[in-house]
Write an enzyme that holds these catalytic residues in place. Structure first.
Site, PDB file in Angstrom:
ATOM      1  N   ASP A 248       0.851  -1.192   0.000  1.00 15.19           N
ATOM      2  CA  ASP A 248       0.000   0.000   0.000  1.00 15.19           C
ATOM      3  C   ASP A 248       0.887   1.242   0.000  1.00 15.19           C
ATOM      4  O   ASP A 248       1.897   1.299   0.722  1.00 15.19           O
ATOM      5  CB  ASP A 248      -0.906  -0.003   1.233  1.00 15.19           C
ATOM      6  CG  ASP A 248      -1.898   1.140   1.201  1.00 15.19           C
ATOM      7  OD1 ASP A 248      -2.970   0.972   0.591  1.00 15.19           O
ATOM      8  OD2 ASP A 248      -1.600   2.204   1.789  1.00 15.19           O
ATOM      9  N   ASN A 256      -3.103  12.912  -3.436  1.00 16.57           N
ATOM     10  CA  ASN A 256      -4.206  13.328  -4.311  1.00 16.57           C
ATOM     11  C   ASN A 256      -4.774  14.677  -3.890  1.00 16.57           C
ATOM     12  O   ASN A 256      -5.070  15.537  -4.731  1.00 16.57           O
ATOM     13  CB  ASN A 256      -5.314  12.268  -4.278  1.00 16.57           C
ATOM     14  CG  ASN A 256      -5.065  11.138  -5.260  1.00 16.57           C
ATOM     15  OD1 ASN A 256      -4.353  11.304  -6.251  1.00 16.57           O
ATOM     16  ND2 ASN A 256      -5.643   9.983  -4.994  1.00 16.57           N
ATOM     17  N   GLU A 291      -4.672   2.199  -4.243  1.00 17.08           N
ATOM     18  CA  GLU A 291      -3.210   2.260  -4.162  1.00 17.08           C
ATOM     19  C   GLU A 291      -2.614   0.969  -3.618  1.00 17.08           C
ATOM     20  O   GLU A 291      -1.473   0.949  -3.147  1.00 17.08           O
ATOM     21  CB  GLU A 291      -2.783   3.440  -3.282  1.00 17.08           C
ATOM     22  CG  GLU A 291      -3.209   3.347  -1.833  1.00 17.08           C
ATOM     23  CD  GLU A 291      -4.593   3.946  -1.551  1.00 17.08           C
ATOM     24  OE1 GLU A 291      -4.846   4.330  -0.406  1.00 17.08           O
ATOM     25  OE2 GLU A 291      -5.407   4.036  -2.495  1.00 17.08           O
TER      26      GLU A 291
END
Length: 382
Positions: A248, A256, A291
């Site tokens: 991860d 973001n 992710e």
């Protein structure tokens, strides 16, 4: 993936070779029919028996050499691996030989007909220019035969043979025209097949790969995991292990939010590339969602999985920050667990997820493993 592509290429090559063998065998039927005509010439006293034997030996040698060349794969080193042009032209010398020695001029017309069949056979695989060239060779060879026979006027009727030569020339032009039409159809069919293959490849890519990272998607990863679990269960007595990892990207939502989704997408692409480059041969990685990435490591112990996962974590850490458009390189956390015998696929996936949670809880940018002792501790706390 490279192994699958290699296997597909090998299958395609084997299929092409089988098709070429089939074509040679079909072409040998034409030789056999001509041999039957030669036999009839001998039976009806138009040809000496020794000349007929010479013809049979020649055509057996020609077809045997063609079959051996394809069966051995030597044809693949040639410009025309199908051997179409050599096979079509190879029928000329034996036929000219017989035509020279037949005692009845009109019998030669039968061999002209069989020569036309050979050119038609070639028209199925050759283009217009090739068919025209072969037709010219056939016509010139026949004219050369007539020139040789003209030295003995009693063996040839020049007026009649001239008419036959004219008719043969017209027939060959018609055959060449037909060959052009067939070549056009083949080209259109090849283009349509190529378009269809490209469309199928694109559909396969859409169905099996993540459009952003170009890594296998979750669906493909689950299919791969099922195959590996099945293999492990079959070969359990060999001691083959299976290790899984869940990776991860740390604080990805923050990337973001601060730098925009385009930057986030670029980060995922670059991380995916670095992970794939750090992958050992035989291992598998896929984008599992968001992710997260799933790592499948066949024939790997828990210790080996930890080592491989740490190498991937370091590979991401070595990415240049400027290539990501970030002030610093994002880190990744990885959870590792080994598959246990007769464990369900859901449980197999749950254990590296627990290890990943622990890696996050302990500060991120680390690799953590989950083992049977951890299950026991969880049970005791419960």
């Amino acid at each position: 993936m490279e192994e699958e592509q290699t296997s597909r290429d090998e299958d395609a090559l084997a299929s092409a070779q089988r098709l070429r063998l089939s074509r040679v065998l079909r072409g040998s039927l034409s030789f056999a029919c001509t041999a039957a005509i030669v036999g009839a010439c001998w039976a009806w006293n138009f040809l000496d028996g020794i000349r007929a034997v010479h013809y049979v030996i020649a055509v057996v040698a020609i077809n045997g050499l063609a079959l051996a060349t394809i069966a051995s794969g030597a044809n693949l080193r040639l410009k025309d691996p199908s051997l179409t042009t050599p096979l079509v032209l190879s029928c000329l010398p034996p036929s000219l030989y017989v035509m020279f020695f037949v005692t009845e001029p009109m019998v030669r017309a039968a061999f002209l007909l069989m020569g036309t069949v050979a050119i038609l056979f070639g028209a199925l695989a050759l283009d217009r220019r090739q068919v025209m060239r072969i037709s010219a060779v056939f016509l010139l060879s026949y004219l050369a035969l007539l020139a040789a026979l003209a030295k003995a006027p009693e063996r040839v009727d020049l007026r009649g043979e001239s008419l036959v030569a004219l008719a043969y020339c017209i027939v060959l032009l018609q055959v060449a025209s037909l060959g052009t039409f067939i070549a056009g159809l083949r080209l259109k069919l090849r283009q349509k097949n190529q378009s269809l293959e490209e469309a199928m490849t694109e559909l396969t890519e859409l169905a099996t790969r993540d459009p952003l990272t170009r890594l296998p998607n979750r669906r493909t990863a689950m299919a791969q995991l099922e195959r590996e679990l099945s293999r492990v269960e079959r070969r359990r007595q060999d001691g083959d292990g299976l290790c899984l990892g869940l990776l991860d990207v740390d604080h990805f939502k923050r990337i973001n939010d601060r730098y925009g989704h385009q930057t986030g997408d670029a980060v995922l692409r670059r991380i995916g590339e670095s992970l794939q480059q750090a992958l050992r041969q035989g291992d598998f990685i896929a984008r599992f969602g968001g992710e997260e990435f799933l790592i499948i490591m066949p024939e790997t112990s828990l210790e080996g999985g930890l080592s491989a996962a740490d190498r991937m974590r370091n590979a991401v850490a070595r990415l240049p920050a400027e290539s990501l458009g970030l002030p610093e390189v994002p880190t990744v956390s990885i959870g590792i667990a080994a598959h246990r015998p007769e464990e369900r696929i859901e449980d197999t996936l749950a254990t590296p997820d627990r290890a990943l949670y622990r890696a996050k809880h302990l500060g991120r940018n680390r690799v953590e493993a989950w083992s049977g002792d951890d299950d026991a501790r969880d049970a005791a706390h419960a």
